[in-house]
Design a protein around this motif. Structure first.
Motif, PDB file in Angstrom:
ATOM      1  N   ALA A  95      14.265   2.356  -5.799  1.00 46.90           N
ATOM      2  CA  ALA A  95      14.321   1.113  -4.784  1.00 46.90           C
ATOM      3  C   ALA A  95      15.241   1.035  -3.531  1.00 46.90           C
ATOM      4  N   SER A  96      16.012   2.908  -2.988  1.00 45.94           N
ATOM      5  CA  SER A  96      16.372   2.963  -1.520  1.00 45.94           C
ATOM      6  C   SER A  96      15.436   2.507  -0.206  1.00 45.94           C
ATOM      7  N   ARG A  97      14.140   2.952  -0.868  1.00 48.36           N
ATOM      8  CA  ARG A  97      13.345   1.803   0.552  1.00 48.36           C
ATOM      9  C   ARG A  97      13.006   0.816   0.900  1.00 48.36           C
ATOM     10  N   VAL A  98      13.982  -0.432   0.237  1.00 45.42           N
ATOM     11  CA  VAL A  98      13.420  -1.392   0.071  1.00 45.42           C
ATOM     12  C   VAL A  98      15.001  -2.219   1.092  1.00 45.42           C
ATOM     13  N   SER A  99      14.564  -2.759   2.218  1.00 43.37           N
ATOM     14  CA  SER A  99      15.904  -3.070   2.918  1.00 43.37           C
ATOM     15  C   SER A  99      16.248  -4.687   2.461  1.00 43.37           C
ATOM     16  N   ARG A 100      14.668  -5.337   2.067  1.00 41.97           N
ATOM     17  CA  ARG A 100      14.771  -6.529   1.761  1.00 41.97           C
ATOM     18  C   ARG A 100      14.336  -6.924   0.248  1.00 41.97           C
ATOM     19  N   LEU A 101      14.888  -8.267  -0.296  1.00 41.17           N
ATOM     20  CA  LEU A 101      14.152  -8.394  -1.318  1.00 41.17           C
ATOM     21  C   LEU A 101      14.207  -9.449  -1.467  1.00 41.17           C
ATOM     22  N   ALA A 102      12.954 -10.555  -1.656  1.00 36.60           N
ATOM     23  CA  ALA A 102      13.272 -12.068  -1.642  1.00 36.60           C
ATOM     24  C   ALA A 102      12.047 -12.561  -2.346  1.00 36.60           C
ATOM     25  N   MET A 103      12.402 -13.462  -3.443  1.00 37.25           N
ATOM     26  CA  MET A 103      11.251 -14.477  -3.953  1.00 37.25           C
ATOM     27  C   MET A 103      11.681 -15.553  -3.663  1.00 37.25           C
ATOM     28  N   VAL A 104      10.986 -16.414  -3.985  1.00 38.90           N
ATOM     29  CA  VAL A 104      11.111 -17.742  -3.867  1.00 38.90           C
ATOM     30  C   VAL A 104       9.890 -18.259  -4.757  1.00 38.90           C
ATOM     31  N   LEU A 105      10.077 -19.982  -5.068  1.00 40.78           N
ATOM     32  CA  LEU A 105       9.243 -20.693  -6.255  1.00 40.78           C
ATOM     33  C   LEU A 105       8.645 -21.660  -5.979  1.00 40.78           C
ATOM     34  N   GLU A 106       7.061 -21.528  -5.450  1.00 43.58           N
ATOM     35  CA  GLU A 106       6.579 -22.620  -4.506  1.00 43.58           C
ATOM     36  C   GLU A 106       5.594 -23.642  -5.690  1.00 43.58           C
ATOM     37  N   GLY A 107       5.181 -24.560  -5.296  1.00 41.53           N
ATOM     38  CA  GLY A 107       4.286 -25.228  -5.914  1.00 41.53           C
ATOM     39  C   GLY A 107       3.519 -26.011  -5.015  1.00 41.53           C
ATOM     40  N   ARG A 108       2.395 -25.515  -5.524  1.00 40.42           N
ATOM     41  CA  ARG A 108       1.071 -25.916  -4.361  1.00 40.42           C
ATOM     42  C   ARG A 108       0.055 -26.975  -5.169  1.00 40.42           C
ATOM     43  N   GLU A 109      -0.288 -27.586  -4.129  1.00 39.93           N
ATOM     44  CA  GLU A 109      -2.165 -28.862  -4.270  1.00 39.93           C
ATOM     45  C   GLU A 109      -2.899 -28.439  -3.907  1.00 39.93           C
ATOM     46  N   GLU A 110      -4.275 -28.079  -4.897  1.00 37.85           N
ATOM     47  CA  GLU A 110      -5.186 -27.615  -4.582  1.00 37.85           C
ATOM     48  C   GLU A 110      -6.114 -28.655  -4.477  1.00 37.85           C
ATOM     49  N   ALA A 111      -6.926 -29.459  -3.931  1.00 34.22           N
ATOM     50  CA  ALA A 111      -8.376 -30.628  -4.112  1.00 34.22           C
ATOM     51  C   ALA A 111      -9.392 -29.892  -3.660  1.00 34.22           C
ATOM     52  N   ARG A 112     -10.275 -30.716  -4.137  1.00 33.85           N
ATOM     53  CA  ARG A 112     -11.766 -29.889  -4.101  1.00 33.85           C
ATOM     54  C   ARG A 112     -12.799 -30.700  -3.676  1.00 33.85           C
ATOM     55  N   TYR A 113     -13.591 -31.378  -2.463  1.00 39.35           N
ATOM     56  CA  TYR A 113     -14.046 -32.288  -2.664  1.00 39.35           C
ATOM     57  C   TYR A 113     -15.842 -31.747  -1.437  1.00 39.35           C
ATOM     58  N   ARG A 114     -16.305 -32.080  -1.779  1.00 36.52           N
ATOM     59  CA  ARG A 114     -17.621 -32.186  -1.532  1.00 36.52           C
ATOM     60  C   ARG A 114     -16.888 -32.896   0.138  1.00 36.52           C
ATOM     61  N   ARG A 115     -18.638 -32.960   1.452  1.00 34.67           N
ATOM     62  CA  ARG A 115     -18.669 -33.270   2.374  1.00 34.67           C
ATOM     63  C   ARG A 115     -19.999 -32.439   2.647  1.00 34.67           C
ATOM     64  N   GLY A 116     -21.464 -33.366   2.471  1.00 35.90           N
ATOM     65  CA  GLY A 116     -22.959 -33.344   2.304  1.00 35.90           C
ATOM     66  C   GLY A 116     -23.228 -32.169   1.558  1.00 35.90           C
ATOM     67  N   THR A 117     -23.355 -31.069   2.241  1.00 37.08           N
ATOM     68  CA  THR A 117     -23.720 -29.735   0.903  1.00 37.08           C
ATOM     69  C   THR A 117     -22.973 -28.773   0.884  1.00 37.08           C
ATOM     70  N   ASP A 118     -21.584 -28.992   1.816  1.00 37.26           N
ATOM     71  CA  ASP A 118     -20.589 -28.156   1.357  1.00 37.26           C
ATOM     72  C   ASP A 118     -19.323 -28.748   1.178  1.00 37.26           C
ATOM     73  N   ASN A 148      -9.214 -30.312  -9.452  1.00 28.39           N
ATOM     74  CA  ASN A 148      -7.732 -31.040  -8.747  1.00 28.39           C
ATOM     75  C   ASN A 148      -6.697 -30.079  -9.203  1.00 28.39           C
ATOM     76  N   LYS A 149      -6.103 -29.418  -8.576  1.00 27.25           N
ATOM     77  CA  LYS A 149      -4.787 -28.214  -9.739  1.00 27.25           C
ATOM     78  C   LYS A 149      -3.491 -28.323  -9.028  1.00 27.25           C
ATOM     79  N   ILE A 150      -2.444 -28.133 -10.159  1.00 25.74           N
ATOM     80  CA  ILE A 150      -1.227 -28.488  -9.420  1.00 25.74           C
ATOM     81  C   ILE A 150      -0.800 -26.997  -9.369  1.00 25.74           C
ATOM     82  N   ILE A 151      -0.295 -25.549  -9.137  1.00 20.08           N
ATOM     83  CA  ILE A 151       0.045 -24.385  -9.672  1.00 20.08           C
ATOM     84  C   ILE A 151       0.922 -24.672  -8.706  1.00 20.08           C
ATOM     85  N   TRP A 152       1.654 -23.737  -9.128  1.00 20.23           N
ATOM     86  CA  TRP A 152       3.376 -22.817  -9.442  1.00 20.23           C
ATOM     87  C   TRP A 152       3.088 -21.326  -9.799  1.00 20.23           C
ATOM     88  N   GLN A 153       4.134 -20.935  -8.577  1.00 22.48           N
ATOM     89  CA  GLN A 153       3.515 -19.265  -8.137  1.00 22.48           C
ATOM     90  C   GLN A 153       5.102 -18.793  -8.523  1.00 22.48           C
TER      91      GLN A 153
END
Length: 400
Positions: free
Chosen positions: A292-315, A359-364
Motif C-alpha cells: 500500500a505504500s506505493r499508492v500516493s492517492r486513493l479516491a472513491m466516487v459513487l456515480e449514477g449514469r443513464e444509458e439510452a439506446r436508439y436507432r437512426r436509420g440502420t445504425d 434504457n438503463k440506470i446504472i450505479w457504479q
C-alpha cells in the motif's frame, strides 16, 4: 417506480440467452477455423525446426485455381517432389505448412516457375515420419492470413460477454424492483464487492485485440516493405497503412500498460449491504492488499449514469449521461490509504437501478489508486440501488 411486466422479464432473460448462444456459435466457428488456418500450421512450423534437410527433385508443378459462386478465384502453388530418406523413396506436394488457396495468381506463378520439373533442390523431412516433408519451412507473412478467423472468435466472445452483462443487469433491475415493491431493506450483512472487469480480464481482452489488429495490419506492412525492397514502392499504401500501424502500437501500449497493472496493490471493498436505498446511509470498508505504500492517492466516487439506446436509420446509437456524482473518499495521507471506512448515501431525488431493452440506470462505485511512475489502478463496481427517501451526505475516516 414502474416495474416491467413478468412477461417482458421472461422475454428479456430468453433474449440474453439467445445472445449468449449466438455468440457461442460465432466463437466456435472462429476457434475451429483459427485452429486449422493458423494454430496447426504454426505448430507444424515450430516442429519442423528439428526436421532434416534432404535432397529432392521436382516432379511436377502447376498453379491450381478455385472459383466460388460469385465468380471470384483463388490460387495455390501445387508442387510435387520426390526424395529418398534412409533407403525409402517418398513423394510429397507440400510447399509450406499453409496449404490453402489465396488471392494473387502472380505470386503462385513465380513459385511454379522457380520450382520447375527436374530441378534439384532440398526439402525438409520429419525423421519420425519420413513420408511427411515440406519444401519451405521458413516463416512467411502469408501465415498471418490465418489470423482472420480471430475476428469471429473475438466477436463471439464479445457477444457472449455482452449477453452475460445484459443478463446480470436484468437481474439487478428485477431484484431492485422486487425488493422495492416488498419494502425489503436489501441483502443483510456486509458484502465484498467484485469489479465488473478484473485486471486480468482487461489484459487478456487488450492482448487479443492487439494480436488481431497487428496480425492483420502486418500483412499489409509486409506488402509495403516488399514493394520498397523490390524497387516498386506504393506510396499510397504506405501512407494509408501507417495510420493503422499507429493505432496498433497504441493498442499494444495499452496491453503492456494493463500487464503492469497486474502487479499493482489491489483494493478490497466491503459494503454494509448487498444493495443501497436512495437517501439512506450506507457504509463501506476498504483495505489494500500488497504494498500500500506505493499508492500516493486513493479516491472513491459513487456515480449514477443513464444509458439510452436508439436507432437512426440502420445504425444503433447509445447516449450516456452522468446524473449524479458522490465523492466518498479522496486522500493522499499515507496513514489513511491502507485501510479505512466511510459512510455515504445515494442522493435523494435520484433514480434507482433499472434495466430495460433500450434504457438503463446504472450505479457504479469507481475506485482509483494513483501510483507515481507506474500505471494507475482503476476499478468499477456495479451497485444495486433501490427506491427510497432520506438524506444525503458523506463522512469517512482512515485507519490510524
Amino acid at each position: 417506480m414502474t416495474t416491467e411486466p413478468l412477461s417482458e422479464r421472461r422475454g428479456a432473460v430468453q433474449g440474453t440467452g439467445c445472445l449468449v448462444l449466438f455468440g457461442l456459435v460465432f466463437a466456435l466457428i472462429g476457434g475451429v477455423a483459427l485452429w486449422f488456418m493458423f494454430v496447426r500450421p504454426m505448430y507444424r512450423f515450430v516442429a519442423a525446426r528439428s526436421w532434416q534437410e534432404t535432397p529432392c527433385v521436382i516432379a511436377e508443378s502447376q498453379v491450381l485455381e478455385s472459383s466460388d459462386s460469385d465468380g471470384g478465384s483463388t490460387y495455390k502453388a501445387d508442387v510435387h517432389f520426390t526424395y529418398t530418406f534412409e533407403g525409402g523413396e517418398y513423394r510429397s506436394n507440400r510447399y509450406n505448412f499453409l496449404d490453402a488457396y489465396s488471392s494473387g495468381r502472380g505470386g503462385k506463378e513465380e513459385i511454379v516457375a522457380y520450382y520447375s520439373p527436374g530441378l534439384h533442390t532440398v526439402c525438409w523431412v520429419n525423421p519420425e515420419n519420413p513420408s511427411e516433408a515440406v519444401l519451405r519451412k521458413d516463416f512467411s507473412a502469408s501465415y498471418l492470413i490465418g489470423l482472420i478467423p480471430l475476428v469471429f472468435l473475438l466477436a463471439g466472445v464479445g457477444i457472449m460477454t455482452m449477453g452475460v452483462r445484459e443478463g446480470r443487469q436484468k437481474k439487478v433491475s428485477m431484484a431492485s424492483a422486487a425488493a422495492g415493491a416488498a419494502g425489503a431493506a436489501g441483502s443483510p450483512g456486509p458484502v465484498e464487492l467484485a469489479p465488473t472487469a478484473t485486471p486480468m480480464g482487461k489484459f487478456l481482452g487488450l492482448t487479443l485485440v492487439a494480436l488481431f489488429w497487428n496480425g492483420i495490419v502486418s500483412v499489409f506492412v509486409w506488402q509495403a516493405i516488399e514493394g520498397w525492397r523490390t524497387g516498386s514502392p506504393d506510396g499510397c499504401l504506405t501512407v494509408f497503412i501507417s495510420v493503422f500501424v499507429v493505432i496498433g502500437l497504441l493498442i499494444l501500449f495499452g496491453a503492456i500498460r494493463q500487464f503492469l497493472v497486474l502487479f499493482n496493490p489491489r483494493v478490497r471493498v466491503t459494503l454494509s449491504s448487498g444493495s443501497l436505498r436512495i437517501g439512506e446511509p450506507a457504509y463501506l470498508q476498504w483495505n489494500i492488499a500488497g504494498r500500500a505504500s506505493r499508492v500516493s492517492r486513493l479516491a472513491m466516487v459513487l456515480e449514477g449514469r443513464e444509458e439510452a439506446r436508439y436507432r437512426r436509420g440502420t445504425d444503433t446509437y447509445t447516449d450516456r449521461s452522468v446524473f449524479a456524482t458522490v465523492p466518498i473518499v479522496d486522500t493522499s495521507q499515507a496513514f489513511e490509504i491502507p485501510a479505512g471506512s466511510a459512510s455515504f448515501s445515494v442522493p435523494a431525488g435520484t433514480l434507482p437501478s433499472f434495466s430495460a431493452t433500450n434504457n438503463k440506470i446504472i450505479w457504479q462505485l469507481k475506485v482509483t489508486c494513483d501510483l507515481p511512475g507506474w500505471p494507475d489502478s482503476e476499478d468499477d463496481y456495479e451497485l444495486a440501488v433501490l427506491p427510497g427517501s432520506g438524506f444525503g451526505g458523506v463522512s469517512w475516516t482512515g485507519s490510524r
